[in-house]
Design a protein around this motif. Structure first.
Motif, short mmCIF file in Angstrom:
data_model
loop_
_atom_site.label_atom_id
_atom_site.label_comp_id
_atom_site.label_asym_id
_atom_site.label_seq_id
_atom_site.Cartn_x
_atom_site.Cartn_y
_atom_site.Cartn_z
N UNK A 35 0.84 -1.19 0.00
CA UNK A 35 0.00 0.00 0.00
C UNK A 35 0.88 1.24 0.00
N UNK A 36 0.82 2.09 -1.03
CA UNK A 36 1.72 3.25 -1.10
C UNK A 36 1.32 4.30 -0.07
N UNK A 37 2.34 4.98 0.46
CA UNK A 37 2.06 6.09 1.37
C UNK A 37 1.52 7.27 0.57
N UNK A 38 0.63 8.04 1.19
CA UNK A 38 0.07 9.22 0.53
C UNK A 38 1.16 10.26 0.31
N UNK A 39 1.05 11.01 -0.78
CA UNK A 39 2.06 12.01 -1.12
C UNK A 39 1.95 13.23 -0.21
N UNK A 40 3.09 13.67 0.32
CA UNK A 40 3.10 14.91 1.08
C UNK A 40 3.23 16.10 0.12
N UNK A 41 3.28 17.31 0.65
CA UNK A 41 3.31 18.52 -0.18
C UNK A 41 4.49 18.50 -1.15
N UNK A 158 -4.76 18.57 -2.69
CA UNK A 158 -4.56 17.93 -1.40
C UNK A 158 -3.24 17.16 -1.33
N UNK A 159 -2.67 17.14 -0.14
CA UNK A 159 -1.49 16.34 0.18
C UNK A 159 -1.74 15.69 1.54
#
Length: 317
Positions: A35-41, A158-159
Motif C-alpha cells: 500500500x503506497x504512502x500518501x504524497x506529502x506537499x 490535497x497532500x
C-alpha cells in the motif's frame, strides 16, 4: 492399525491447515507492504510539471524536510509561469533567484501553519511561517488575491500533510513604510511624490505614515502634477504658501485607517479618513475616489504599514 492411520490422517490435516493459515497471513503482510504512502506537499509538487521551479527552489533552500513534516501546512504555490514573470519584472535570472540568501524566507512566506481550505479563506491578515503577515483580499467577483498583486488561480490540491493553492505570481513581504516608499520615489530616474513628501514634512506627518505591520493605512497619494494643479487653483507657489491648518486637513483627508487594496474597494463605499467626520466615496466603474481618478498602473503599492494608491488630483475636504 486403524487407529494409527487415523492419527496420521489427523496430523496431515492439521499440517495442511497450518500451511494455509501461514500462506494467507503472509499474503496479508505483503499486501500491507504494497500500500503506497500518501504524497506529502513536496511529493505532490515534484509530480506536477507546473511546479518544477518551486520544487527546485524548495530543494535548494533545504525546505523539503520541513514541508514533508507532519504539518498540516497550507502552501500558496507559484507556478513556473509565475516565477518567470517575477524573475522578468525584477530583472533577475533563475540562477540569481535560486542563489538568493533569502530564498528560504521568500518560500516560507508562501506557507501557513494549519490546513486552510478554499471555503475557509477570508479577507484579512494571515501570518506566514516567517512570522510576517500577508494580506488576503476578495474582489467583488469573489476572486482571492494576496498583497494586492497576486491572484489565487486554483485551490484545494490535497497532500497528506496539508493543502496547496496555486498562485499566478510570487509574493514577497514589504520592507519599507509608506513614508520610505514616497521618499525613495523622489530620487528615482522619473521622480514622483516630491510634493507629497514636502507637504508631509511641513505638516509634521511623516512619522504618522512610517509604521510597521501593526499599522494599517491606505494613502491615496496625489502625483506631483496634481499638487501643481492645486497650487494654481489656490494661487500659491508651493506647499509653504498654503495655510498650515488647511494643508494638514488636506493630507489627513487622503488617509484611510485600514489596509484597503483595490480588490477590497466596493462601489459607492464611504471610506472614513483620518480627518474627523470626513469620508471619501468610491466609484469603481469610473475608477475614482471622489472627483479624482485612480492611476491604474500605480495601485496596490504595498508597504509595511499599509498600501498606496496613486491619484491624479488632490482631494480637498
Amino acid at each position: 492399525m486403524k487407529n494409527l492411520n487415523q492419527n496420521v490422517w489427523r496430523l496431515l490435516s492439521l499440517s495442511l491447515a497450518l500451511m494455509v493459515t501461514v500462506s494467507f497471513t503472509s499474503c496479508d503482510d505483503d499486501d500491507d507492504d504494497m500500500v503506497p504512502e500518501a504524497d506529502d506537499i513536496v511529493d505532490v509538487l515534484e509530480k506536477d510539471s507546473n511546479f518544477t521551479i518551486l520544487s527546485t527552489a524548495i530543494d535548494v533552500a533545504d525546505l523539503d524536510g520541513a514541508l514533508s513534516g507532519t504539518g498540516p501546512f497550507t502552501l500558496f504555490a507559484p507556478t513556473n509561469s509565475a516565477f518567470g514573470d517575477f524573475i522578468s519584472e525584477n530583472n533577475l535570472t533563475s540562477e540569481a533567484l535560486l542563489g538568493n540568501s533569502d530564498l528560504a524566507d521568500i518560500l516560507s512566506y508562501h506557507a501557513v501553519s494549519g490546513q486552510v481550505m478554499a471555503a475557509d479563506v477570508s479577507a484579512g491578515s494571515v501570518t506566514s511561517l516567517t512570522g510576517d503577515p500577508f494580506f488576503v483580499s476578495i474582489d467583488p467577483d469573489g476572486g482571492v488575491w494576496i498583497n494586492g498583486n497576486t491572484q489565487v488561480t486554483a485551490t484545494d490540491k490535497m497532500a497528506s500533510n496539508g493543502v496547496i493553492h496555486t498562485l499566478d505570481y510570487v509574493i514577497t513581504a514589504p520592507t519599507m513604510s509608506i513614508a520610505e516608499i514616497a521618499v525613495e520615489n523622489t530620487t528615482a530616474s522619473d521622480p514622483e511624490f516630491t510634493q507629497l513628501v514636502a507637504a508631509l514634512t511641513r505638516a509634521e506627518l511623516v512619522e504618522a505614515v512610517s509604521g510597521g505591520f501593526e499599522d494599517n493605512l491606505t494613502v491615496f497619494a496625489p502625483t506631483d502634477a496634481a499638487f501643481e494643479a492645486l497650487y494654481d487653483a489656490l494661487g500659491v507657489n508651493g506647499v509653504n504658501d498654503i495655510d498650515l491648518d488647511l494643508l494638514t486637513n488636506v493630507l489627513l483627508y487622503h488617509v484611510v485607517p485600514t489596509r484597503a487594496f483595490s480588490q477590497d474597494l466596493r462601489d459607492e463605499a464611504s471610506l472614513p479618513t483620518l480627518l474627523e467626520d470626513e469620508n471619501l466615496t468610491v466609484d469603481l466603474p469610473g475608477l475614482m475616489i471622489n472627483e479624482s481618478n485612480l492611476v491604474p498602473s500605480m495601485l496596490n503599492i504595498h508597504a509595511t504599514n499599509g498600501v498606496i494608491h496613486v491619484i491624479d488630483q488632490v482631494l480637498v475636504p
